[in-house]
Design a protein around this motif. Structure first.
Motif, PDB file in Angstrom:
ATOM      1  N   ALA A 254      -3.341  -5.878 -26.974  1.00  0.00           N
ATOM      2  CA  ALA A 254      -2.813  -5.787 -25.610  1.00  0.00           C
ATOM      3  C   ALA A 254      -3.677  -6.603 -24.667  1.00  0.00           C
ATOM      4  O   ALA A 254      -4.899  -6.670 -24.826  1.00  0.00           O
ATOM      5  N   THR A 255      -3.023  -7.191 -23.678  1.00  0.00           N
ATOM      6  CA  THR A 255      -3.766  -7.897 -22.647  1.00  0.00           C
ATOM      7  C   THR A 255      -4.370  -6.884 -21.678  1.00  0.00           C
ATOM      8  O   THR A 255      -3.992  -5.704 -21.657  1.00  0.00           O
ATOM      9  N   ILE A 256      -5.296  -7.356 -20.878  1.00  0.00           N
ATOM     10  CA  ILE A 256      -6.005  -6.508 -19.924  1.00  0.00           C
ATOM     11  C   ILE A 256      -5.202  -6.438 -18.628  1.00  0.00           C
ATOM     12  O   ILE A 256      -4.788  -7.467 -18.094  1.00  0.00           O
ATOM     13  N   PRO A 257      -4.968  -5.242 -18.121  1.00  0.00           N
ATOM     14  CA  PRO A 257      -4.248  -5.128 -16.840  1.00  0.00           C
ATOM     15  C   PRO A 257      -5.041  -5.781 -15.701  1.00  0.00           C
ATOM     16  O   PRO A 257      -6.255  -5.951 -15.792  1.00  0.00           O
ATOM     17  N   ASP A 258      -4.322  -6.118 -14.643  1.00  0.00           N
ATOM     18  CA  ASP A 258      -4.980  -6.561 -13.420  1.00  0.00           C
ATOM     19  C   ASP A 258      -5.675  -5.341 -12.830  1.00  0.00           C
ATOM     20  O   ASP A 258      -5.044  -4.501 -12.185  1.00  0.00           O
ATOM     21  N   VAL A 259      -6.980  -5.240 -13.079  1.00  0.00           N
ATOM     22  CA  VAL A 259      -7.688  -4.012 -12.709  1.00  0.00           C
ATOM     23  C   VAL A 259      -7.722  -3.795 -11.198  1.00  0.00           C
ATOM     24  O   VAL A 259      -7.975  -2.683 -10.733  1.00  0.00           O
ATOM     25  N   THR A 260      -7.453  -4.843 -10.419  1.00  0.00           N
ATOM     26  CA  THR A 260      -7.444  -4.671  -8.960  1.00  0.00           C
ATOM     27  C   THR A 260      -6.127  -4.089  -8.460  1.00  0.00           C
ATOM     28  O   THR A 260      -5.997  -3.817  -7.268  1.00  0.00           O
ATOM     29  N   SER A 261      -5.164  -3.905  -9.351  1.00  0.00           N
ATOM     30  CA  SER A 261      -3.850  -3.417  -8.918  1.00  0.00           C
ATOM     31  C   SER A 261      -3.692  -1.908  -9.093  1.00  0.00           C
ATOM     32  O   SER A 261      -2.659  -1.353  -8.729  1.00  0.00           O
ATOM     33  N   ILE A 262      -4.682  -1.246  -9.631  1.00  0.00           N
ATOM     34  CA  ILE A 262      -4.552   0.178  -9.947  1.00  0.00           C
ATOM     35  C   ILE A 262      -4.785   1.033  -8.690  1.00  0.00           C
ATOM     36  O   ILE A 262      -5.384   0.567  -7.717  1.00  0.00           O
ATOM     37  N   PRO A 263      -4.339   2.291  -8.699  1.00  0.00           N
ATOM     38  CA  PRO A 263      -4.501   3.154  -7.513  1.00  0.00           C
ATOM     39  C   PRO A 263      -5.937   3.311  -7.052  1.00  0.00           C
ATOM     40  O   PRO A 263      -6.176   3.581  -5.872  1.00  0.00           O
ATOM     41  N   TYR A 264      -6.897   3.149  -7.966  1.00  0.00           N
ATOM     42  CA  TYR A 264      -8.307   3.286  -7.593  1.00  0.00           C
ATOM     43  C   TYR A 264      -8.673   2.348  -6.445  1.00  0.00           C
ATOM     44  O   TYR A 264      -9.560   2.626  -5.650  1.00  0.00           O
ATOM     45  N   PHE A 265      -7.961   1.218  -6.353  1.00  0.00           N
ATOM     46  CA  PHE A 265      -8.270   0.230  -5.311  1.00  0.00           C
ATOM     47  C   PHE A 265      -7.188   0.120  -4.239  1.00  0.00           C
ATOM     48  O   PHE A 265      -7.309  -0.713  -3.337  1.00  0.00           O
ATOM     49  N   ASN A 266      -6.130   0.895  -4.351  1.00  0.00           N
ATOM     50  CA  ASN A 266      -5.008   0.675  -3.445  1.00  0.00           C
ATOM     51  C   ASN A 266      -4.504   1.952  -2.783  1.00  0.00           C
ATOM     52  O   ASN A 266      -3.359   2.005  -2.340  1.00  0.00           O
ATOM     53  N   THR A 267      -5.354   2.957  -2.737  1.00  0.00           N
ATOM     54  CA  THR A 267      -4.951   4.232  -2.125  1.00  0.00           C
ATOM     55  C   THR A 267      -5.674   4.456  -0.795  1.00  0.00           C
ATOM     56  O   THR A 267      -5.058   4.754   0.221  1.00  0.00           O
ATOM     57  N   VAL A 268      -6.989   4.298  -0.811  1.00  0.00           N
ATOM     58  CA  VAL A 268      -7.784   4.378   0.420  1.00  0.00           C
ATOM     59  C   VAL A 268      -7.914   2.948   0.953  1.00  0.00           C
ATOM     60  O   VAL A 268      -8.772   2.198   0.523  1.00  0.00           O
ATOM     61  N   THR A 269      -7.037   2.570   1.846  1.00  0.00           N
ATOM     62  CA  THR A 269      -7.009   1.180   2.307  1.00  0.00           C
ATOM     63  C   THR A 269      -7.746   1.014   3.634  1.00  0.00           C
ATOM     64  O   THR A 269      -7.989   1.998   4.357  1.00  0.00           O
ATOM     65  N   VAL A 270      -8.081  -0.241   3.945  1.00  0.00           N
ATOM     66  CA  VAL A 270      -8.737  -0.540   5.221  1.00  0.00           C
ATOM     67  C   VAL A 270      -7.863  -0.063   6.375  1.00  0.00           C
ATOM     68  O   VAL A 270      -8.340   0.551   7.344  1.00  0.00           O
ATOM     69  N   GLY A 271      -6.557  -0.321   6.273  1.00  0.00           N
ATOM     70  CA  GLY A 271      -5.645   0.072   7.347  1.00  0.00           C
ATOM     71  C   GLY A 271      -5.614   1.577   7.565  1.00  0.00           C
ATOM     72  O   GLY A 271      -5.635   2.049   8.713  1.00  0.00           O
ATOM     73  N   LEU A 272      -5.590   2.344   6.481  1.00  0.00           N
ATOM     74  CA  LEU A 272      -5.536   3.805   6.612  1.00  0.00           C
ATOM     75  C   LEU A 272      -6.836   4.367   7.190  1.00  0.00           C
ATOM     76  O   LEU A 272      -6.810   5.260   8.043  1.00  0.00           O
ATOM     77  N   VAL A 273      -7.970   3.844   6.720  1.00  0.00           N
ATOM     78  CA  VAL A 273      -9.261   4.344   7.221  1.00  0.00           C
ATOM     79  C   VAL A 273      -9.409   4.013   8.700  1.00  0.00           C
ATOM     80  O   VAL A 273      -9.807   4.860   9.516  1.00  0.00           O
ATOM     81  N   LEU A 274      -9.055   2.780   9.070  1.00  0.00           N
ATOM     82  CA  LEU A 274      -9.170   2.369  10.474  1.00  0.00           C
ATOM     83  C   LEU A 274      -8.243   3.205  11.361  1.00  0.00           C
ATOM     84  O   LEU A 274      -8.634   3.625  12.452  1.00  0.00           O
ATOM     85  N   ALA A 275      -7.046   3.449  10.878  1.00  0.00           N
ATOM     86  CA  ALA A 275      -6.101   4.260  11.665  1.00  0.00           C
ATOM     87  C   ALA A 275      -6.648   5.659  11.876  1.00  0.00           C
ATOM     88  O   ALA A 275      -6.493   6.244  12.966  1.00  0.00           O
ATOM     89  N   GLY A 276      -7.303   6.201  10.851  1.00  0.00           N
ATOM     90  CA  GLY A 276      -7.891   7.529  10.992  1.00  0.00           C
ATOM     91  C   GLY A 276      -9.007   7.546  12.018  1.00  0.00           C
ATOM     92  O   GLY A 276      -9.131   8.494  12.813  1.00  0.00           O
ATOM     93  N   VAL A 277      -9.813   6.493  12.029  1.00  0.00           N
ATOM     94  CA  VAL A 277     -10.900   6.401  13.008  1.00  0.00           C
ATOM     95  C   VAL A 277     -10.326   6.245  14.411  1.00  0.00           C
ATOM     96  O   VAL A 277     -10.774   6.905  15.366  1.00  0.00           O
ATOM     97  N   GLN A 278      -9.324   5.409  14.552  1.00  0.00           N
ATOM     98  CA  GLN A 278      -8.750   5.146  15.881  1.00  0.00           C
ATOM     99  C   GLN A 278      -8.037   6.370  16.450  1.00  0.00           C
ATOM    100  O   GLN A 278      -7.882   6.485  17.660  1.00  0.00           O
ATOM    101  N   LYS A 279      -7.623   7.256  15.565  1.00  0.00           N
ATOM    102  CA  LYS A 279      -6.985   8.476  16.049  1.00  0.00           C
ATOM    103  C   LYS A 279      -7.982   9.303  16.848  1.00  0.00           C
ATOM    104  O   LYS A 279      -7.621   9.963  17.844  1.00  0.00           O
ATOM    105  N   ALA A 280      -9.225   9.264  16.410  1.00  0.00           N
ATOM    106  CA  ALA A 280     -10.279  10.008  17.115  1.00  0.00           C
ATOM    107  C   ALA A 280     -10.915   9.167  18.216  1.00  0.00           C
ATOM    108  O   ALA A 280     -11.365   9.706  19.229  1.00  0.00           O
TER     109      ALA A 280
END
Length: 444
Positions: free
Chosen positions: A242-268
């Motif tokens: 089997a070939t190796i998956p694109d390891v950057t595409s997994i949820p480990y790297f795509n769940t806590v995003t820059v946009g979500l963290v920033l939005a949480g900070v801006q809420k406060a």
């Protein structure tokens, strides 16, 4: 009379239709040109059935090799033995379980710490501490999946002393092992193999944010992969890689995003305009220059990042400043795979996969292209037997709670991809697994 004639015409039409009704015959199972009488699986945590951040009995029982072997039974497949944990120690290394969701919808997990197979922590001189597990003492195994192993480790004679999951498969005491993994898996004759080594040669670098591990050199990867395949096919065995998956595409790297963290900070604090990270200055893997800059959507924050650190005051040369919100107090390397590190990781994975496909082709071995398959799921989702799947964390049904490894359902889908590749290459007809028989993330 006309009524009677019409009835006869209708009856004739029904008989005619019935005579033309197509017959659907289930394909006859066949082994084609392959011999599945002793199938072995070679690989890392994915091969062992690792899930939810640990190796435990239920995960082992739903490993993709065990699913493949089960499906092979109808085409001459033999017994498939795995180094299972006992029922009394069914929780193995321990793992994560989902206990609920916060008010904002964030999942809450807790570690399972009872009924473990952990036997101790052994200090290995020059290396560090190694967690050990209850030895497997049953019949010779078919599933040789070892969590944590890299292709870089397969010829290392001392590796059994450095990895507790491998150590539990070997005879002898911790600290005395000298059997290289490649020798271990090829000791007993076999007729067919699967090989999914290589993921950790990129994954370790990526999950450490490019800070705690290194990518395996491309030329070294090629040499070792060729060596492994040469040994696995030395007696004319057939197999699938089997070939190796694109390891950057997994949820480990795509769940806590820059946009979500920033939005949480801006809420406060609406005045906050950006997050800051310590980022690699170029996409040259040899350049180790890092500098603080504003984070963008192309920078990938790891799933385990403690978001509670954001905004806490930390000591800097410019005084006490809020963590992650100024160039003087950026988010540390280990929490972010920045855009240049993403590019480097993808470049290496592409090179590794070119090697895998090239070597497999030279040996006449089937290839399951997991890189393309999993990227296609990320882009378009997947509908199988009325079940919708995606790469989304938890809700997608494919990835387990650690955001890296698969659920039993995910492993069944991967098993079917291996089977499709085998059937296509060797003219066999191994039936596919029924994915509805395997669960997704276990909800509380």
């Amino acid at each position: 009379m006309n009524k009677f004639r019409n009835i006869l015409i209708l009856a004739a039409a029904i008989l005619s239709f019935a005579a033309c009704k197509p017959e659907f015959k289930a394909p006859t199972p066949s082994h084609g040109s392959a011999n599945f009488s002793r199938y072995i699986s070679v690989g890392n945590s994915l091969t062992s059935g690792y899930a939810d951040g640990g190796l435990y009995l239920e995960g082992q029982q739903n490993s993709y090799p065990s699913i493949i072997a089960k499906q092979m039974q109808s085409v001459g497949g033999g017994t498939f033995i795995q180094p299972l944990f006992s029922q009394a120690q069914a929780n193995g290394s321990g793992y994560l379980t989902l206990t609920g969701f916060s008010a904002t919808g964030s999942p809450i997990t807790a570690p399972v710490t009872s009924n473990l197979a952990v036997t101790g922590i052994v200090p290995i001189p020059g290396f560090g501490n190694v967690t050990t597990y209850t030895k497997y003492t049953g019949d010779p195994i078919n599933n040789y999946g070892v969590p944590g192993i890299k292709l870089l480790h397969v010829t290392l004679a001392s590796y059994g002393n450095l990895n507790g999951f491998y150590e539990r498969l070997l005879d002898g005491a911790e600290g005395t092992h000298n059997t290289a993994y490649l020798d271990f898996v090829t000791t007993k004759p076999f007729t067919f193999f699967s090989n999914w080594l290589g993921n950790n040669d990129a994954l370790g670098y990526a999950t450490s944010g490019g800070a705690g591990d290194v990518l395996t050199d491309k030329a070294t990867f090629t040499a070792l992969y060729s060596l492994v395949m040469g040994k696995l096919t030395a007696a004319g065995q057939k197999g699938v890689v089997a070939t190796i998956p694109d390891v950057t595409s997994i949820p480990y790297f795509n769940t806590v995003t820059v946009g979500l963290v920033l939005a949480g900070v801006q809420k406060a604090n609406p005045a906050v305009q950006a997050l800051y990270i310590n980022a690699k200055s170029s996409n040259d893997n040899g350049d180790q220059t890092y500098a603080a800059r504003q984070a963008t959507a192309n920078d990938l924050i790891v799933l385990t990042f403690p978001t509670s650190k954001i905004g806490t005051l930390v000591s800097t040369p410019a005084g006490m400043l809020p963590y992650g919100l100024t160039p003087y107090s950026p988010i540390e390397n280990q929490y972010v795979l920045d855009a240049n590190e993403v590019a480097i990781t993808r470049d290496y994975v592409t090179a590794y996969n070119n090697t895998i496909k090239s070597v497999a082709d030279s040996k006449g071995i089937a290839v399951a292209d997991m890189y393309t398959f999993l990227n296609d799921i990320k882009a378009h989702g997947l509908l199988i037997d009325g079940i919708n799947l995606s790469s989304n964390y938890i809700s997608g049904g494919l990835f387990s709670l650690d955001g890296v490894h698969l659920t039993p359902r995910g492993y069944a889908i991967v098993a079917n991809q291996f089977i499709n590749a085998i059937n296509s290459k060797y003219g066999s007809n191994i039936p596919l697994a029924n994915i509805s028989s395997y669960r997704a993330v276990k909800l509380p």
